[in-house]
Design an enzyme around this catalytic site. Structure first.
Site, PDB file in Angstrom:
ATOM      1  N   CYS A  86       0.783  -1.408   0.030  1.00  0.00           N
ATOM      2  CA  CYS A  86       0.092   0.152   0.127  1.00  0.00           C
ATOM      3  C   CYS A  86       0.975   1.284  -0.148  1.00  0.00           C
ATOM      4  CB  CYS A  86      -0.920  -0.065   0.999  1.00  0.00           C
ATOM      5  SG  CYS A  86      -2.517   0.979   0.898  1.00  0.00           S
ATOM      6  N   HIS A 195      -3.155  -5.805   0.948  1.00  0.00           N
ATOM      7  CA  HIS A 195      -2.484  -6.212   2.327  1.00  0.00           C
ATOM      8  C   HIS A 195      -2.210  -7.781   2.700  1.00  0.00           C
ATOM      9  CE1 HIS A 195      -2.586  -1.758   3.730  1.00  0.00           C
ATOM     10  NE2 HIS A 195      -3.422  -1.879   3.100  1.00  0.00           N
ATOM     11  N   GLU A 197      -0.652  -8.785   5.035  1.00  0.00           N
ATOM     12  CA  GLU A 197      -0.401  -8.990   6.421  1.00  0.00           C
ATOM     13  C   GLU A 197      -1.781  -8.901   7.228  1.00  0.00           C
ATOM     14  OE1 GLU A 197      -0.903  -4.556   5.788  1.00  0.00           O
ATOM     15  OE2 GLU A 197       0.028  -6.359   4.417  1.00  0.00           O
TER      16      GLU A 197
END
Length: 224
Positions: A86, A195, A197
């Site tokens: 991002c 994302h 994560e």
């Protein structure tokens, strides 16, 4: 393998990255302040999502001048793994470690949802545990995630296999060629708007992002 998570003013996904690596993957991870000027002792670098410096001027435009960035650039040029998600992806394009640019979403709106991606390249330190052509689902959350490059650069990216992730069922932001993530020519720097994560445990909805980090750790074992 020792991994640095860079923390800029306005970062808000640094904790997510740390938890994905340390808590879920049991990796050796440290936060590194943007004020530092070296990355001695680290084997990989992570640039988190968020709104570095409030996204003033342009996303990542001020972060590129942080004291830590010359060390990140040198780190990448030495062939070591650098990952940006991002806002981290935006910063990597601003400093020239990745080609092209990220502009405002075509909808002119902030988009926050889970999207389907196609894995296009598994020959990177971050994707070796995926299968080429595999469909995965990862969250996105951005207002400026539309990847842009001129026709010549787009053709070069495609020819070199630098497109790593591509939006599959729908293009949420207007990215050219449905690009969601790319590498540099050497393949050691990866930037992506989704994302991973945020998709490392079933508690979070799915584990499709986990192999980004496990691939990196496997790479460290091979080279270590």
């Amino acid at each position: 393998m020792k991994i640095a998570v860079i923390v800029f003013p306005g970062s808000n996904c640094d904790i997510d990255l740390y938890e994905a690596l340390h808590t879920v993957c049991d990796a050796d991870v440290e936060y590194v302040s943007y004020k530092q000027d070296n990355l001695d002792g680290f084997d990989a670098v992570m640039l988190p999502g968020g709104f570095s410096y409030g996204d003033y001027l342009r996303c990542g435009a001020i972060a590129r001048f942080s004291p830590i960035m010359p060390a990140v650039i040198e780190f990448a040029k030495n062939g070591k793994p650098v990952f940006g998600t991002c806002n981290g992806f935006q910063i990597l394009t601003e400093v020239g470690l990745l080609p092209g640019a990220l502009k405002q979403n075509n909808s002119l709106k902030f988009v926050c949802k889970t999207v389907e991606l196609t894995v296009e390249n598994t020959n990177t330190p971050f994707t070796s545990l995926y299968k080429k052509g595999e469909k995965i689902n990862l969250p996105i959350a951005h207002a400026d995630g539309s990847y842009y490059a001129d026709e010549e650069l787009l053709a070069e990216l495609e020819e070199n296999g630098q497109v790593v992730f591509r939006y599959s069922k729908e293009n949420p932001n207007g990215s050219l060629n449905d690009i969601a993530g790319i590498t540099n020519k050497q393949g050691n720097v990866l930037g992506m708007m989704p994302h991973p994560e945020r998709a490392v445990e079933m508690l979070l909805g799915n584990e499709d992002g986990l192999r980004v980090f496990k691939s990196l750790l496997e790479e460290g074992k091979v080279k270590g």
